[in-house]
Design a protein around this motif. Structure first.
Motif, mmCIF file in Angstrom:
data_model
loop_
_atom_site.group_PDB
_atom_site.id
_atom_site.type_symbol
_atom_site.label_atom_id
_atom_site.label_comp_id
_atom_site.label_asym_id
_atom_site.label_seq_id
_atom_site.Cartn_x
_atom_site.Cartn_y
_atom_site.Cartn_z
ATOM 1 N N ALA A 166 -14.688 -27.580 -5.093
ATOM 2 C CA ALA A 166 -15.226 -28.762 -5.310
ATOM 3 C C ALA A 166 -15.429 -29.008 -6.540
ATOM 4 C CB ALA A 166 -16.479 -29.058 -4.600
ATOM 5 N N TYR A 167 -15.789 -27.962 -7.286
ATOM 6 C CA TYR A 167 -15.907 -27.987 -9.127
ATOM 7 C C TYR A 167 -14.771 -28.142 -9.811
ATOM 8 C CZ TYR A 167 -20.916 -26.433 -7.783
ATOM 9 O OH TYR A 167 -22.280 -26.280 -7.270
ATOM 10 N N GLN A 168 -13.779 -27.896 -9.023
ATOM 11 C CA GLN A 168 -12.291 -27.785 -9.686
ATOM 12 C C GLN A 168 -11.991 -26.839 -10.785
ATOM 13 O OE1 GLN A 168 -11.436 -32.030 -10.662
ATOM 14 N NE2 GLN A 168 -12.573 -32.717 -8.943
ATOM 15 N N ILE A 169 -12.683 -25.613 -10.644
ATOM 16 C CA ILE A 169 -12.632 -24.679 -11.670
ATOM 17 C C ILE A 169 -11.127 -24.136 -11.526
ATOM 18 C CG2 ILE A 169 -15.039 -24.241 -11.644
ATOM 19 C CD1 ILE A 169 -14.361 -21.428 -10.367
ATOM 20 N N THR A 170 -10.660 -23.455 -12.828
ATOM 21 C CA THR A 170 -9.426 -22.680 -12.920
ATOM 22 C C THR A 170 -9.777 -21.599 -13.789
ATOM 23 O OG1 THR A 170 -8.976 -23.820 -15.112
ATOM 24 C CG2 THR A 170 -8.099 -24.955 -13.054
ATOM 25 N N GLY A 171 -11.007 -21.097 -14.004
ATOM 26 C CA GLY A 171 -11.182 -19.848 -14.683
ATOM 27 C C GLY A 171 -12.773 -19.829 -14.709
ATOM 28 N N VAL A 172 -13.208 -18.599 -15.234
ATOM 29 C CA VAL A 172 -14.540 -18.230 -15.514
ATOM 30 C C VAL A 172 -14.721 -17.761 -16.937
ATOM 31 C CG1 VAL A 172 -15.109 -18.236 -13.105
ATOM 32 C CG2 VAL A 172 -14.248 -16.211 -14.222
ATOM 33 N N PRO A 173 -16.153 -17.926 -17.556
ATOM 34 C CA PRO A 173 -17.186 -18.481 -17.056
ATOM 35 C C PRO A 173 -17.192 -19.911 -17.024
ATOM 36 C CG PRO A 173 -17.598 -17.408 -19.178
ATOM 37 C CD PRO A 173 -16.427 -16.992 -18.845
ATOM 38 N N VAL A 174 -17.939 -20.519 -16.270
ATOM 39 C CA VAL A 174 -18.182 -21.891 -16.111
ATOM 40 C C VAL A 174 -19.417 -22.349 -15.750
ATOM 41 C CG1 VAL A 174 -17.351 -24.341 -14.563
ATOM 42 C CG2 VAL A 174 -15.696 -22.585 -15.609
ATOM 43 N N LEU A 175 -19.937 -23.282 -16.386
ATOM 44 C CA LEU A 175 -21.273 -23.681 -15.921
ATOM 45 C C LEU A 175 -21.380 -25.300 -15.506
ATOM 46 C CD1 LEU A 175 -23.650 -22.821 -19.154
ATOM 47 C CD2 LEU A 175 -23.399 -21.586 -16.725
ATOM 48 N N VAL A 176 -21.866 -25.544 -14.177
ATOM 49 C CA VAL A 176 -21.851 -26.854 -13.695
ATOM 50 C C VAL A 176 -23.379 -27.135 -13.560
ATOM 51 C CG1 VAL A 176 -21.527 -28.198 -11.645
ATOM 52 C CG2 VAL A 176 -19.630 -26.508 -12.358
#
Length: 209
Positions: A166-176
């Motif tokens: 749902a957040y459409q992430i492709t890598g990390v680290p990520v903040l939402v």
């Protein structure tokens, strides 16, 4: 009177600083506005989610900055960690984190797991290797292994996978931030800049309430 004037000056300076930040931080540059907002876990609070992987060196390097920042968050902000799972050892480590969370010992051993992988060179690719490390941290091995294989933890894994999609992430680290805005270290410009952008987005959401 002097104190009142000083307070007014400080307030004006703070507002000026926020205006400057607003001019600098833009959707499509330092952060992305999600096309479909994702519901937060605690309605009424501004949520900040970090998506991470224990095996990610950038996540490990981000930890000191992130933890120091989390300690300063006000009561109206809810911080949540979510493991990113893209298959293989990502899922194994995600299952580890969710097990620690279910056992309510995640805060106690979170840093120890990161250090074991990145400082001590341990892969922690099996439940048995995890249990051995956790025993050193005072976590009951049998209880860990039982929880690790539980339906409750597997259910949380599916929930985490759906959130990442749902957040459409492709890598990390990520903040939402509040299920609406996504940013990473690259787009923000580094660890310190990432938490500064998150602060800006928190203020933006607070002003909108």
């Amino acid at each position: 009177m002097r104190n009142l004037l000083l307070s007014a000056v400080l307030a004006a300076t703070s507002l000026f600083g926020m205006a400057a930040l607003a001019a600098d931080y833009q959707a499509g540059k330092q952060y992305v506005e999600l096309s479909s907002p994702v519901p937060v876990s605690q309605p009424g609070k501004i949520e900040v989610v970090e998506l991470f992987w224990y095996g990610c060196p950038h996540c490990y390097q981000f930890e000191p900055t992130l933890n120091a920042w989390v300690d300063t968050l006000p009561d109206d902000v809810n911080f949540v960690r979510v493991p990113a799972m893209f298959g293989g050892v990502w899922n194994t480590h995600g299952q580890l984190f969710l097990t620690l969370e279910a056992m309510k010992v995640d805060q106690q051993v979170h840093e120890a797991v990161f250090a074991a992988i990145h400082r001590d060179g341990k892969k922690l690719a099996t439940p048995e290797a995890m249990a051995e490390l956790l025993a050193e941290q005072g976590v009951d091995s049998e209880a860990f292994l039982k929880s690790y294989k539980s339906f409750a933890v597997k259910g949380q894994m599916e929930k985490a996978k759906k959130l990442a999609m749902a957040y459409q992430i492709t890598g990390v680290p990520v903040l939402v931030v509040n299920g609406k805005y996504r940013l990473d270290l690259g787009s923000a410009g580094g660890p310190q800049q990432a938490v500064a952008v998150a602060d800006f987005l928190i203020a933006k959401e607070r002003a909108a309430q």
